[in-house]
Design a protein around this motif. Structure first.
Motif, short mmCIF file in Angstrom:
data_model
loop_
_atom_site.label_atom_id
_atom_site.label_comp_id
_atom_site.label_asym_id
_atom_site.label_seq_id
_atom_site.Cartn_x
_atom_site.Cartn_y
_atom_site.Cartn_z
N SER A 508 -38.67 3.79 -18.39
CA SER A 508 -39.05 5.16 -18.28
C SER A 508 -37.96 5.96 -19.32
O SER A 508 -36.83 5.80 -19.54
CB SER A 508 -38.94 5.76 -16.97
N HIS A 509 -38.58 6.77 -20.10
CA HIS A 509 -38.01 7.76 -21.06
C HIS A 509 -36.86 6.91 -21.91
O HIS A 509 -35.61 7.11 -21.89
CB HIS A 509 -36.93 8.91 -20.31
N VAL A 524 -40.76 -4.72 -27.11
CA VAL A 524 -41.79 -3.68 -26.46
C VAL A 524 -43.07 -4.59 -26.53
O VAL A 524 -43.78 -4.47 -25.47
CB VAL A 524 -42.12 -2.51 -27.56
N GLU A 525 -43.39 -5.43 -27.37
CA GLU A 525 -44.50 -6.43 -27.39
C GLU A 525 -44.36 -7.31 -26.22
O GLU A 525 -45.40 -7.66 -25.34
CB GLU A 525 -44.71 -7.12 -28.58
N TYR A 526 -43.20 -7.79 -26.10
CA TYR A 526 -42.95 -8.76 -24.72
C TYR A 526 -43.13 -8.22 -23.58
O TYR A 526 -43.81 -8.66 -22.32
CB TYR A 526 -41.38 -9.43 -25.05
N VAL A 527 -42.69 -6.93 -23.09
CA VAL A 527 -43.01 -6.37 -22.20
C VAL A 527 -44.15 -5.71 -21.77
O VAL A 527 -44.76 -5.61 -20.64
CB VAL A 527 -41.84 -5.11 -21.83
N GLY A 528 -44.91 -5.23 -23.13
CA GLY A 528 -46.16 -4.63 -22.91
C GLY A 528 -45.99 -3.11 -23.18
O GLY A 528 -45.34 -2.49 -22.40
N GLU A 529 -46.55 -2.69 -24.26
CA GLU A 529 -46.62 -1.28 -24.49
C GLU A 529 -46.79 -0.15 -23.44
O GLU A 529 -46.33 0.59 -23.38
CB GLU A 529 -47.28 -0.83 -26.01
N ASN A 530 -47.90 -0.59 -22.60
CA ASN A 530 -47.87 0.25 -21.53
C ASN A 530 -47.11 0.29 -20.50
O ASN A 530 -47.05 1.29 -19.47
CB ASN A 530 -49.38 -0.28 -20.72
N ASN A 531 -46.05 -0.63 -20.62
CA ASN A 531 -44.81 -0.57 -19.61
C ASN A 531 -43.92 0.35 -19.80
O ASN A 531 -42.78 0.35 -19.58
CB ASN A 531 -44.61 -1.82 -19.43
N PHE A 532 -44.23 1.14 -20.99
CA PHE A 532 -43.11 2.14 -21.45
C PHE A 532 -43.83 3.59 -21.22
O PHE A 532 -44.81 3.86 -21.87
CB PHE A 532 -42.83 2.00 -23.02
N ARG A 533 -43.12 4.27 -20.54
CA ARG A 533 -43.65 5.76 -20.09
C ARG A 533 -42.77 6.82 -20.62
O ARG A 533 -41.26 6.37 -20.57
CB ARG A 533 -43.83 5.68 -18.77
N SER A 534 -43.05 7.76 -20.78
CA SER A 534 -42.31 8.96 -21.50
C SER A 534 -41.36 9.67 -20.58
O SER A 534 -40.29 10.34 -20.80
CB SER A 534 -43.13 10.00 -21.98
N ASN A 535 -41.67 9.72 -18.95
CA ASN A 535 -40.93 9.98 -18.15
C ASN A 535 -40.72 9.50 -16.53
O ASN A 535 -42.00 8.80 -16.54
CB ASN A 535 -41.05 11.92 -17.82
N ILE A 536 -40.04 9.82 -15.99
CA ILE A 536 -40.05 9.11 -14.58
C ILE A 536 -41.32 9.16 -13.63
O ILE A 536 -41.75 8.40 -13.14
CB ILE A 536 -38.61 9.59 -13.84
N GLU A 538 -44.38 10.06 -14.87
CA GLU A 538 -45.65 9.16 -15.28
C GLU A 538 -45.38 7.75 -15.07
O GLU A 538 -46.33 7.20 -14.67
CB GLU A 538 -45.49 9.33 -16.80
N ALA A 539 -43.65 7.42 -15.08
CA ALA A 539 -43.59 5.89 -14.89
C ALA A 539 -44.01 5.45 -13.36
O ALA A 539 -44.61 4.61 -13.08
CB ALA A 539 -42.11 5.70 -15.03
#
Length: 547
Positions: A508-509, A524-536, A538-539
Protein backbone atom coordinates in the motif's frame (compact mmCIF):
# COMPACT_ATOMS: atom_id res chain seq x y z
CA UNK A 1 28.37 25.79 -19.16
CA UNK A 2 27.15 28.92 -17.42
CA UNK A 3 28.00 27.21 -14.11
CA UNK A 4 31.67 27.17 -15.18
CA UNK A 5 31.66 30.68 -16.65
CA UNK A 6 34.05 32.84 -14.57
CA UNK A 7 32.38 35.49 -12.44
CA UNK A 8 34.80 38.02 -13.95
CA UNK A 9 32.96 37.86 -17.28
CA UNK A 10 29.63 38.53 -15.55
CA UNK A 11 30.95 41.58 -13.70
CA UNK A 12 32.51 43.29 -16.72
CA UNK A 13 29.08 44.34 -17.99
CA UNK A 14 28.32 47.80 -16.70
CA UNK A 15 31.74 48.10 -15.05
CA UNK A 16 32.42 51.72 -14.09
CA UNK A 17 35.53 53.83 -13.63
CA UNK A 18 34.51 54.48 -10.01
CA UNK A 19 34.39 50.76 -9.25
CA UNK A 20 37.73 50.24 -11.00
CA UNK A 21 39.36 52.74 -8.65
CA UNK A 22 37.78 51.03 -5.62
CA UNK A 23 38.93 47.62 -6.83
CA UNK A 24 42.50 48.82 -7.38
CA UNK A 25 42.71 50.45 -3.93
CA UNK A 26 41.25 47.35 -2.27
CA UNK A 27 43.61 45.06 -4.19
CA UNK A 28 46.64 47.05 -3.01
CA UNK A 29 45.48 46.95 0.62
CA UNK A 30 44.81 43.20 0.47
CA UNK A 31 48.28 42.66 -1.04
CA UNK A 32 49.82 44.43 1.96
CA UNK A 33 47.83 42.11 4.24
CA UNK A 34 48.81 39.03 2.22
CA UNK A 35 52.55 39.82 2.10
CA UNK A 36 53.57 38.87 5.67
CA UNK A 37 51.06 36.01 5.85
CA UNK A 38 52.28 34.46 2.59
CA UNK A 39 55.90 34.53 3.75
CA UNK A 40 55.07 33.28 7.25
CA UNK A 41 52.86 30.44 6.02
CA UNK A 42 55.49 29.30 3.52
CA UNK A 43 58.18 29.15 6.21
CA UNK A 44 55.83 27.33 8.62
CA UNK A 45 55.09 24.83 5.84
CA UNK A 46 58.77 23.94 5.50
CA UNK A 47 59.44 25.70 2.18
CA UNK A 48 61.22 28.91 1.19
CA UNK A 49 59.72 32.37 1.85
CA UNK A 50 59.53 33.15 -1.88
CA UNK A 51 57.22 30.19 -2.48
CA UNK A 52 54.55 31.83 -0.35
CA UNK A 53 54.58 34.89 -2.61
CA UNK A 54 54.69 32.72 -5.75
CA UNK A 55 51.53 31.02 -4.51
CA UNK A 56 49.70 34.26 -3.69
CA UNK A 57 50.62 35.71 -7.10
CA UNK A 58 50.08 32.75 -9.43
CA UNK A 59 47.27 30.88 -7.65
CA UNK A 60 45.66 34.15 -6.60
CA UNK A 61 45.49 35.32 -10.22
CA UNK A 62 43.86 32.13 -11.54
CA UNK A 63 41.42 31.96 -8.62
CA UNK A 64 40.30 35.55 -9.26
CA UNK A 65 40.23 35.27 -13.07
CA UNK A 66 38.51 31.89 -13.42
CA UNK A 67 36.70 31.59 -10.05
CA UNK A 68 33.01 31.79 -9.31
CA UNK A 69 33.09 34.54 -6.68
CA UNK A 70 33.16 38.28 -7.27
CA UNK A 71 35.47 39.03 -4.36
CA UNK A 72 37.37 35.84 -3.49
CA UNK A 73 41.07 36.33 -2.70
CA UNK A 74 43.16 33.21 -3.15
CA UNK A 75 46.53 32.25 -1.73
CA UNK A 76 48.24 30.12 0.93
CA UNK A 77 46.27 29.62 4.13
CA UNK A 78 46.95 28.25 7.60
CA UNK A 79 44.78 25.19 6.96
CA UNK A 80 47.40 23.72 4.62
CA UNK A 81 50.46 24.18 6.83
CA UNK A 82 50.18 20.84 8.61
CA UNK A 83 49.70 18.72 5.52
CA UNK A 84 52.33 20.61 3.47
CA UNK A 85 54.92 20.20 6.21
CA UNK A 86 54.29 16.45 6.31
CA UNK A 87 54.55 16.09 2.52
CA UNK A 88 57.78 18.10 2.34
CA UNK A 89 59.34 16.03 5.13
CA UNK A 90 58.37 12.72 3.48
CA UNK A 91 58.67 13.48 -0.23
CA UNK A 92 60.63 16.72 -0.53
CA UNK A 93 59.73 19.83 -2.52
CA UNK A 94 59.22 17.86 -5.74
CA UNK A 95 56.68 15.66 -3.97
CA UNK A 96 54.84 18.76 -2.74
CA UNK A 97 54.71 20.22 -6.25
CA UNK A 98 53.36 16.94 -7.66
CA UNK A 99 50.72 16.72 -4.90
CA UNK A 100 49.70 20.36 -5.52
CA UNK A 101 49.28 19.79 -9.26
CA UNK A 102 47.37 16.54 -8.63
CA UNK A 103 45.07 18.34 -6.19
CA UNK A 104 44.43 21.01 -8.83
CA UNK A 105 43.52 18.36 -11.39
CA UNK A 106 41.15 16.71 -8.88
CA UNK A 107 39.47 20.07 -8.22
CA UNK A 108 39.01 20.65 -11.98
CA UNK A 109 37.45 17.20 -12.35
CA UNK A 110 35.14 17.95 -9.42
CA UNK A 111 34.09 21.18 -11.14
CA UNK A 112 33.45 19.47 -14.50
CA UNK A 113 31.41 16.78 -12.69
CA UNK A 114 29.45 19.57 -10.94
CA UNK A 115 30.46 18.46 -7.45
CA UNK A 116 30.35 22.02 -6.12
CA UNK A 117 27.16 21.43 -4.19
CA UNK A 118 28.40 18.12 -2.74
CA UNK A 119 31.05 19.73 -0.53
CA UNK A 120 28.26 20.70 1.86
CA UNK A 121 27.85 17.02 2.75
CA UNK A 122 31.12 17.08 4.72
CA UNK A 123 29.80 17.10 8.32
CA UNK A 124 30.23 20.27 10.35
CA UNK A 125 31.74 18.24 13.19
CA UNK A 126 34.58 17.11 10.89
CA UNK A 127 35.39 20.63 9.63
CA UNK A 128 35.30 21.97 13.21
CA UNK A 129 37.44 19.09 14.47
CA UNK A 130 40.20 19.40 11.91
CA UNK A 131 40.14 23.23 12.03
CA UNK A 132 40.80 23.17 15.77
CA UNK A 133 43.37 20.39 15.28
CA UNK A 134 45.20 22.40 12.60
CA UNK A 135 45.15 25.46 14.88
CA UNK A 136 46.77 23.50 17.74
CA UNK A 137 49.41 22.00 15.45
CA UNK A 138 50.16 25.35 13.81
CA UNK A 139 50.37 27.05 17.23
CA UNK A 140 52.79 24.48 18.66
CA UNK A 141 54.84 24.51 15.47
CA UNK A 142 55.88 28.13 16.07
CA UNK A 143 57.60 27.55 19.43
CA UNK A 144 61.08 27.02 17.95
CA UNK A 145 61.24 30.37 16.15
CA UNK A 146 59.24 32.30 18.77
CA UNK A 147 61.47 31.11 21.63
CA UNK A 148 64.69 31.13 19.59
CA UNK A 149 65.43 27.48 20.46
CA UNK A 150 68.79 26.19 19.29
CA UNK A 151 67.74 22.92 17.67
CA UNK A 152 67.60 21.23 14.30
CA UNK A 153 64.54 20.70 12.13
CA UNK A 154 61.28 20.48 14.04
CA UNK A 155 59.75 16.96 13.81
CA UNK A 156 56.41 16.74 12.03
CA UNK A 157 54.81 14.41 14.61
CA UNK A 158 53.10 16.26 17.47
CA UNK A 159 54.44 14.14 20.35
CA UNK A 160 57.97 14.12 18.92
CA UNK A 161 57.72 17.88 18.49
CA UNK A 162 56.82 18.39 22.17
CA UNK A 163 59.64 16.06 23.24
CA UNK A 164 62.15 17.94 21.07
CA UNK A 165 61.06 21.28 22.54
CA UNK A 166 61.42 19.91 26.06
CA UNK A 167 64.93 18.63 25.31
CA UNK A 168 66.06 22.05 24.06
CA UNK A 169 64.09 24.27 26.45
CA UNK A 170 67.33 25.48 28.09
CA UNK A 171 68.36 27.13 24.81
CA UNK A 172 65.55 29.71 24.94
CA UNK A 173 66.83 33.12 23.82
CA UNK A 174 65.39 35.93 25.96
CA UNK A 175 66.02 38.64 23.33
CA UNK A 176 64.12 36.61 20.73
CA UNK A 177 61.21 36.08 23.10
CA UNK A 178 61.01 39.79 23.91
CA UNK A 179 60.89 40.72 20.22
CA UNK A 180 58.19 38.10 19.69
CA UNK A 181 56.16 39.45 22.60
CA UNK A 182 56.44 43.00 21.21
CA UNK A 183 55.05 41.67 17.91
CA UNK A 184 52.14 39.96 19.68
CA UNK A 185 51.29 43.12 21.63
CA UNK A 186 51.21 45.11 18.37
CA UNK A 187 49.07 42.45 16.71
CA UNK A 188 46.54 42.58 19.54
CA UNK A 189 46.50 46.35 20.11
CA UNK A 190 46.81 47.74 16.58
CA UNK A 191 43.32 46.68 15.36
CA UNK A 192 41.89 48.91 18.11
CA UNK A 193 43.79 51.85 16.61
CA UNK A 194 42.78 51.28 12.97
CA UNK A 195 41.82 48.45 10.67
CA UNK A 196 42.95 50.25 7.52
CA UNK A 197 46.54 49.04 7.88
CA UNK A 198 47.09 45.40 8.95
CA UNK A 199 48.64 44.86 12.36
CA UNK A 200 50.92 42.17 10.95
CA UNK A 201 52.62 44.72 8.68
CA UNK A 202 53.11 47.17 11.57
CA UNK A 203 54.50 44.39 13.77
CA UNK A 204 56.98 43.41 11.07
CA UNK A 205 58.10 46.98 10.40
CA UNK A 206 58.55 47.84 14.09
CA UNK A 207 60.34 44.65 15.16
CA UNK A 208 62.51 44.57 12.04
CA UNK A 209 63.63 48.14 12.75
CA UNK A 210 64.38 47.29 16.40
CA UNK A 211 66.45 44.23 15.47
CA UNK A 212 68.27 45.91 12.56
CA UNK A 213 69.17 49.21 14.15
CA UNK A 214 69.76 47.66 17.56
CA UNK A 215 71.98 45.01 15.97
CA UNK A 216 70.25 42.41 18.13
CA UNK A 217 71.32 38.74 17.88
CA UNK A 218 67.95 37.52 16.63
CA UNK A 219 67.44 35.06 13.76
CA UNK A 220 66.02 36.68 10.63
CA UNK A 221 64.76 35.26 7.35
CA UNK A 222 68.10 36.11 5.78
CA UNK A 223 70.18 34.44 8.49
CA UNK A 224 68.13 31.25 8.18
CA UNK A 225 67.38 31.08 4.44
CA UNK A 226 70.18 33.18 2.97
CA UNK A 227 69.69 35.68 0.16
CA UNK A 228 66.12 35.78 -1.16
CA UNK A 229 65.41 35.71 -4.87
CA UNK A 230 63.52 38.66 -6.34
CA UNK A 231 63.09 37.02 -9.75
CA UNK A 232 59.63 36.19 -11.03
CA UNK A 233 59.17 32.40 -11.04
CA UNK A 234 59.32 30.38 -14.24
CA UNK A 235 57.53 27.16 -15.12
CA UNK A 236 59.44 24.01 -14.20
CA UNK A 237 58.30 20.42 -14.06
CA UNK A 238 59.36 18.40 -11.00
CA UNK A 239 60.94 14.98 -11.28
CA UNK A 240 58.44 12.23 -10.51
CA UNK A 241 57.50 8.64 -11.27
CA UNK A 242 54.31 6.59 -11.08
CA UNK A 243 55.28 5.19 -7.67
CA UNK A 244 55.45 8.73 -6.26
CA UNK A 245 52.11 9.61 -7.86
CA UNK A 246 50.53 6.56 -6.26
CA UNK A 247 51.86 7.48 -2.82
CA UNK A 248 50.62 11.07 -3.17
CA UNK A 249 47.05 10.24 -4.22
CA UNK A 250 45.73 10.36 -0.66
CA UNK A 251 47.45 13.66 0.31
CA UNK A 252 46.36 15.19 -3.01
CA UNK A 253 42.74 14.27 -2.36
CA UNK A 254 43.00 15.76 1.12
CA UNK A 255 44.40 19.01 -0.31
CA UNK A 256 41.63 19.09 -2.92
CA UNK A 257 38.83 18.45 -0.42
CA UNK A 258 40.27 20.97 2.03
CA UNK A 259 40.69 23.58 -0.72
CA UNK A 260 37.14 22.98 -1.91
CA UNK A 261 35.64 23.25 1.58
CA UNK A 262 37.57 26.38 2.56
CA UNK A 263 37.09 28.19 -0.76
CA UNK A 264 33.34 27.54 -0.91
CA UNK A 265 32.96 28.47 2.76
CA UNK A 266 34.79 31.73 2.06
CA UNK A 267 32.60 32.34 -1.01
CA UNK A 268 29.44 31.82 1.05
CA UNK A 269 30.66 34.28 3.70
CA UNK A 270 31.46 36.80 0.95
CA UNK A 271 28.01 36.31 -0.62
CA UNK A 272 26.41 37.40 2.63
CA UNK A 273 28.61 40.50 2.78
CA UNK A 274 27.87 41.73 -0.76
CA UNK A 275 24.40 40.20 -1.30
CA UNK A 276 25.53 38.04 -4.23
CA UNK A 277 25.56 34.34 -5.13
CA UNK A 278 28.74 32.60 -6.17
CA UNK A 279 29.02 29.80 -8.74
CA UNK A 280 30.32 26.81 -6.80
CA UNK A 281 31.53 24.80 -9.80
CA UNK A 282 33.27 27.77 -11.39
CA UNK A 283 34.92 28.41 -8.02
CA UNK A 284 36.21 24.83 -7.91
CA UNK A 285 37.53 25.22 -11.45
CA UNK A 286 39.34 28.42 -10.50
CA UNK A 287 40.79 26.72 -7.43
CA UNK A 288 41.89 23.77 -9.55
CA UNK A 289 43.63 25.91 -12.16
CA UNK A 290 45.17 28.02 -9.39
CA UNK A 291 46.73 24.96 -7.74
CA UNK A 292 47.92 23.45 -11.02
CA UNK A 293 49.77 26.61 -12.03
CA UNK A 294 50.93 27.28 -8.47
CA UNK A 295 52.66 23.91 -8.58
CA UNK A 296 54.09 24.51 -12.04
CA UNK A 297 55.59 27.82 -10.89
CA UNK A 298 57.04 26.33 -7.70
CA UNK A 299 54.27 27.41 -5.33
CA UNK A 300 52.33 25.54 -2.65
CA UNK A 301 48.62 24.62 -2.30
CA UNK A 302 46.21 27.54 -2.26
CA UNK A 303 42.54 28.21 -1.59
CA UNK A 304 40.17 31.06 -0.87
CA UNK A 305 41.33 32.99 2.18
CA UNK A 306 38.38 34.10 4.33
CA UNK A 307 40.22 36.89 6.16
CA UNK A 308 41.72 38.40 3.01
CA UNK A 309 38.40 38.06 1.15
CA UNK A 310 36.59 39.86 3.96
CA UNK A 311 39.25 42.61 3.93
CA UNK A 312 38.70 42.97 0.18
CA UNK A 313 34.97 43.49 0.70
CA UNK A 314 35.46 45.95 3.56
CA UNK A 315 37.78 48.07 1.44
CA UNK A 316 35.39 48.37 -1.49
CA UNK A 317 36.40 45.47 -3.74
CA UNK A 318 33.42 44.17 -5.69
CA UNK A 319 34.85 42.39 -8.74
CA UNK A 320 37.72 39.97 -9.49
CA UNK A 321 39.72 42.98 -10.68
CA UNK A 322 40.55 43.59 -7.00
CA UNK A 323 42.00 40.08 -6.69
CA UNK A 324 44.01 40.51 -9.88
CA UNK A 325 45.32 43.88 -8.61
CA UNK A 326 46.38 42.12 -5.39
CA UNK A 327 48.47 39.72 -7.50
CA UNK A 328 50.05 42.53 -9.56
CA UNK A 329 50.95 44.44 -6.36
CA UNK A 330 52.58 41.35 -4.83
CA UNK A 331 54.55 40.85 -8.06
CA UNK A 332 55.94 44.39 -7.81
CA UNK A 333 56.82 43.80 -4.15
CA UNK A 334 58.52 40.52 -5.07
CA UNK A 335 60.65 42.09 -7.80
CA UNK A 336 61.49 45.37 -6.01
CA UNK A 337 61.40 44.77 -2.25
CA UNK A 338 61.98 41.04 -1.71
CA UNK A 339 65.65 41.41 -0.62
CA UNK A 340 64.47 43.58 2.29
CA UNK A 341 62.33 40.70 3.55
CA UNK A 342 65.53 38.97 4.65
CA UNK A 343 65.68 41.45 7.55
CA UNK A 344 62.39 40.26 9.09
CA UNK A 345 62.91 38.47 12.44
CA UNK A 346 61.78 34.84 12.46
CA UNK A 347 60.18 35.34 15.88
CA UNK A 348 57.93 38.04 14.41
CA UNK A 349 56.62 35.68 11.73
CA UNK A 350 56.10 33.07 14.44
CA UNK A 351 54.13 35.64 16.46
CA UNK A 352 51.95 36.42 13.45
CA UNK A 353 51.14 32.72 13.04
CA UNK A 354 50.53 32.26 16.77
CA UNK A 355 47.80 34.90 16.55
CA UNK A 356 46.46 33.41 13.28
CA UNK A 357 46.28 29.95 14.89
CA UNK A 358 44.55 31.32 17.99
CA UNK A 359 41.97 33.15 15.89
CA UNK A 360 41.24 30.25 13.54
CA UNK A 361 40.48 27.82 16.38
CA UNK A 362 36.74 27.85 17.06
CA UNK A 363 36.98 26.76 20.69
CA UNK A 364 33.61 28.24 21.62
CA UNK A 365 31.98 26.24 18.82
CA UNK A 366 33.96 23.14 19.84
CA UNK A 367 32.79 23.44 23.46
CA UNK A 368 29.20 24.13 22.41
CA UNK A 369 29.10 21.02 20.22
CA UNK A 370 30.55 18.89 23.02
CA UNK A 371 27.76 20.09 25.34
CA UNK A 372 24.77 20.03 22.98
CA UNK A 373 25.43 17.66 20.06
CA UNK A 374 24.40 13.97 20.04
CA UNK A 375 27.06 11.60 21.35
CA UNK A 376 27.78 10.27 17.88
CA UNK A 377 28.53 13.78 16.59
CA UNK A 378 30.74 14.51 19.60
CA UNK A 379 32.64 11.28 18.87
CA UNK A 380 33.28 12.37 15.27
CA UNK A 381 34.36 15.84 16.46
CA UNK A 382 36.80 14.59 19.09
CA UNK A 383 38.23 11.77 16.95
CA UNK A 384 38.86 14.13 14.03
CA UNK A 385 40.50 16.68 16.35
CA UNK A 386 42.74 14.13 18.08
CA UNK A 387 43.80 12.44 14.83
CA UNK A 388 44.62 15.79 13.24
CA UNK A 389 46.86 16.70 16.17
CA UNK A 390 48.52 13.33 16.80
CA UNK A 391 48.76 12.02 13.24
CA UNK A 392 47.87 14.15 10.24
CA UNK A 393 44.99 15.67 8.33
CA UNK A 394 44.83 12.82 5.79
CA UNK A 395 44.14 10.22 8.47
CA UNK A 396 41.79 12.56 10.35
CA UNK A 397 39.56 13.30 7.36
CA UNK A 398 39.49 9.68 6.17
CA UNK A 399 38.61 8.27 9.59
CA UNK A 400 36.26 11.18 10.37
CA UNK A 401 34.24 10.78 7.19
CA UNK A 402 34.00 6.99 7.56
CA UNK A 403 33.04 7.26 11.24
CA UNK A 404 30.45 9.96 10.50
CA UNK A 405 28.97 7.83 7.70
CA UNK A 406 28.78 4.71 9.87
CA UNK A 407 27.17 6.57 12.77
CA UNK A 408 24.74 8.29 10.40
CA UNK A 409 23.71 4.94 8.93
CA UNK A 410 23.21 3.59 12.42
CA UNK A 411 20.92 6.53 13.25
CA UNK A 412 18.99 6.03 10.01
CA UNK A 413 18.70 2.32 10.71
CA UNK A 414 17.29 3.14 14.14
CA UNK A 415 14.63 5.35 12.54
CA UNK A 416 13.57 2.57 10.19
CA UNK A 417 10.90 0.37 11.73
CA UNK A 418 8.53 -2.44 10.78
CA UNK A 419 5.59 -2.98 13.11
CA UNK A 420 1.88 -3.87 13.15
CA UNK A 421 -0.08 -0.92 11.81
CA UNK A 422 -2.21 1.13 14.16
CA UNK A 423 -4.48 3.94 13.15
CA UNK A 424 -3.38 7.31 14.52
CA UNK A 425 -5.71 10.24 14.01
CA UNK A 426 -4.09 12.90 11.82
CA UNK A 427 -5.09 15.58 9.35
CA UNK A 428 -4.23 13.88 6.06
CA UNK A 429 -5.59 10.35 6.52
CA UNK A 430 -7.34 8.52 3.72
CA UNK A 431 -11.17 8.78 4.04
CA UNK A 432 -12.54 5.62 5.68
CA UNK A 433 -9.16 4.63 7.10
CA UNK A 434 -10.28 4.37 10.72
CA UNK A 435 -13.38 2.37 9.82
CA UNK A 436 -11.36 -0.05 7.73
CA UNK A 437 -8.87 -0.66 10.52
CA UNK A 438 -11.66 -1.49 12.98
CA UNK A 439 -13.14 -4.04 10.61
CA UNK A 440 -10.00 -5.83 9.39
CA UNK A 441 -10.66 -9.58 9.36
CA UNK A 442 -8.48 -11.81 11.53
CA UNK A 443 -6.77 -13.53 8.59
CA UNK A 444 -5.54 -10.17 7.18
CA UNK A 445 -2.53 -8.68 8.96
CA UNK A 446 -1.40 -5.10 8.37
CA UNK A 447 2.19 -3.93 8.90
CA UNK A 448 3.68 -0.49 8.42
CA UNK A 449 7.28 0.24 7.38
CA UNK A 450 8.66 3.66 8.28
CA UNK A 451 11.97 5.29 7.43
CA UNK A 452 14.46 4.57 4.64
CA UNK A 453 14.95 0.88 3.88
CA UNK A 454 18.64 0.36 3.16
CA UNK A 455 21.26 -2.27 3.89
CA UNK A 456 21.63 -1.31 7.55
CA UNK A 457 17.89 -1.70 8.19
CA UNK A 458 16.88 -4.30 5.61
CA UNK A 459 16.96 -7.25 8.03
CA UNK A 460 14.12 -5.74 10.09
CA UNK A 461 11.66 -6.80 7.40
CA UNK A 462 12.57 -10.46 7.80
CA UNK A 463 11.79 -10.30 11.52
CA UNK A 464 8.05 -9.85 10.92
CA UNK A 465 6.05 -12.30 12.98
CA UNK A 466 3.17 -13.84 11.02
CA UNK A 467 0.47 -16.01 12.64
CA UNK A 468 -0.54 -19.47 11.43
CA UNK A 469 -4.01 -18.23 10.42
CA UNK A 470 -2.65 -15.37 8.31
CA UNK A 471 -3.73 -15.54 4.65
CA UNK A 472 -2.99 -12.00 3.50
CA UNK A 473 -0.37 -9.48 4.59
CA UNK A 474 -0.78 -5.79 3.75
CA UNK A 475 2.41 -3.76 3.97
CA UNK A 476 1.94 -0.01 4.15
CA UNK A 477 4.97 1.92 2.82
CA UNK A 478 3.69 5.46 2.97
CA UNK A 479 6.58 6.53 5.23
CA UNK A 480 9.35 4.88 3.22
CA UNK A 481 11.13 7.54 1.10
CA UNK A 482 13.72 5.22 -0.44
CA UNK A 483 14.94 1.63 -0.72
CA UNK A 484 18.23 0.14 -1.89
CA UNK A 485 19.39 -3.20 -3.30
CA UNK A 486 19.73 -4.79 0.16
CA UNK A 487 16.16 -3.83 1.04
CA UNK A 488 14.97 -5.27 -2.28
CA UNK A 489 16.70 -8.55 -1.48
CA UNK A 490 14.92 -8.69 1.90
CA UNK A 491 11.56 -7.80 0.31
CA UNK A 492 11.95 -10.54 -2.27
CA UNK A 493 12.93 -13.08 0.41
CA UNK A 494 9.93 -12.01 2.52
CA UNK A 495 7.47 -12.37 -0.38
CA UNK A 496 9.02 -15.72 -1.38
CA UNK A 497 8.62 -17.00 2.16
CA UNK A 498 5.01 -15.76 2.24
CA UNK A 499 4.21 -17.46 -1.06
CA UNK A 500 5.70 -20.70 0.24
CA UNK A 501 3.28 -20.49 3.19
CA UNK A 502 0.33 -19.65 0.95
CA UNK A 503 0.20 -16.00 2.01
CA UNK A 504 -0.55 -13.17 -0.43
CA UNK A 505 1.38 -9.92 0.08
CA UNK A 506 -0.20 -6.57 -0.86
CA UNK A 507 1.70 -3.27 -0.85
CA UNK A 508 0.00 0.00 0.00
CA UNK A 509 1.11 3.54 -0.88
CA UNK A 510 4.55 2.77 -2.32
CA UNK A 511 6.31 6.07 -2.99
CA UNK A 512 7.89 7.07 -6.28
CA UNK A 513 11.54 6.11 -5.62
CA UNK A 514 10.80 2.71 -4.03
CA UNK A 515 8.31 1.84 -6.79
CA UNK A 516 10.81 2.78 -9.52
CA UNK A 517 13.43 0.54 -7.90
CA UNK A 518 10.90 -2.30 -7.56
CA UNK A 519 9.96 -2.02 -11.24
CA UNK A 520 13.58 -2.03 -12.37
CA UNK A 521 14.31 -5.00 -10.11
CA UNK A 522 11.36 -6.98 -11.55
CA UNK A 523 9.81 -7.11 -8.09
CA UNK A 524 6.50 -5.57 -9.23
CA UNK A 525 6.09 -8.30 -11.81
CA UNK A 526 7.14 -10.94 -9.26
CA UNK A 527 4.53 -9.82 -6.72
CA UNK A 528 1.89 -8.91 -9.30
CA UNK A 529 0.96 -5.39 -10.32
CA UNK A 530 -2.55 -5.84 -8.90
CA UNK A 531 -1.02 -6.31 -5.47
CA UNK A 532 0.17 -2.69 -5.39
CA UNK A 533 -2.51 -0.24 -4.19
CA UNK A 534 -2.45 3.52 -3.86
CA UNK A 535 -3.67 3.73 -0.24
CA UNK A 536 -4.50 1.59 2.78
CA UNK A 537 -8.29 1.68 2.28
CA UNK A 538 -8.01 0.45 -1.29
CA UNK A 539 -5.48 -2.19 -0.22
CA UNK A 540 -7.78 -3.55 2.53
CA UNK A 541 -10.80 -3.60 0.22
CA UNK A 542 -8.78 -5.53 -2.35
CA UNK A 543 -7.52 -7.93 0.34
CA UNK A 544 -11.09 -8.72 1.38
CA UNK A 545 -11.96 -9.72 -2.19
CA UNK A 546 -9.13 -12.28 -2.11
CA UNK A 547 -10.27 -13.91 1.14
Amino acid sequence: MNELRPKLFDTIKGYTKEQLIKDIISGIIVAIIALPLSIALAIASGVGPEQGLYTAIIAGFFISFFGGSRVQIGGPTAAFVVIIYGIVESYGTDGLIVATIMAGIILCIMALCKFGSLIKYIPYTITTGFTCGIAVTLFVGQFKDFLGLQMGAVPSEFIEKIVAYAEHIKTVDITTVVIGLVAIVILLVWPKVTDKIPGSLIAILVTTAIVYFGKLPVNTIGSVFGELSSAFPSISLPSFDFKLIGELVSPAFTIAILAGIESLLSAVVADGMINDQHKSNAELLGQGLGNIFSGLFGGIPATGAIARTAANVRNGGRTPIAGITHCVTLTIILVVLMPLASLIPMTTLAAVLLVVAWNMAEWDVFAHLCKTAPKSDVAVLVVTFVLTVLFDLVVAIEVGVVLAAVLFMRRMADTADVKPWKYVEQADVTPGEAEKLLSVPKHIRVFEISGPMFFAAADKLLSLNTKNYTKIIVIRMRSVPAVDASAMKSLREFVARAKKNGITVIFSHVNEQPYAVMEKDGFVEYVGENNFRSNIVEALEYAETLA
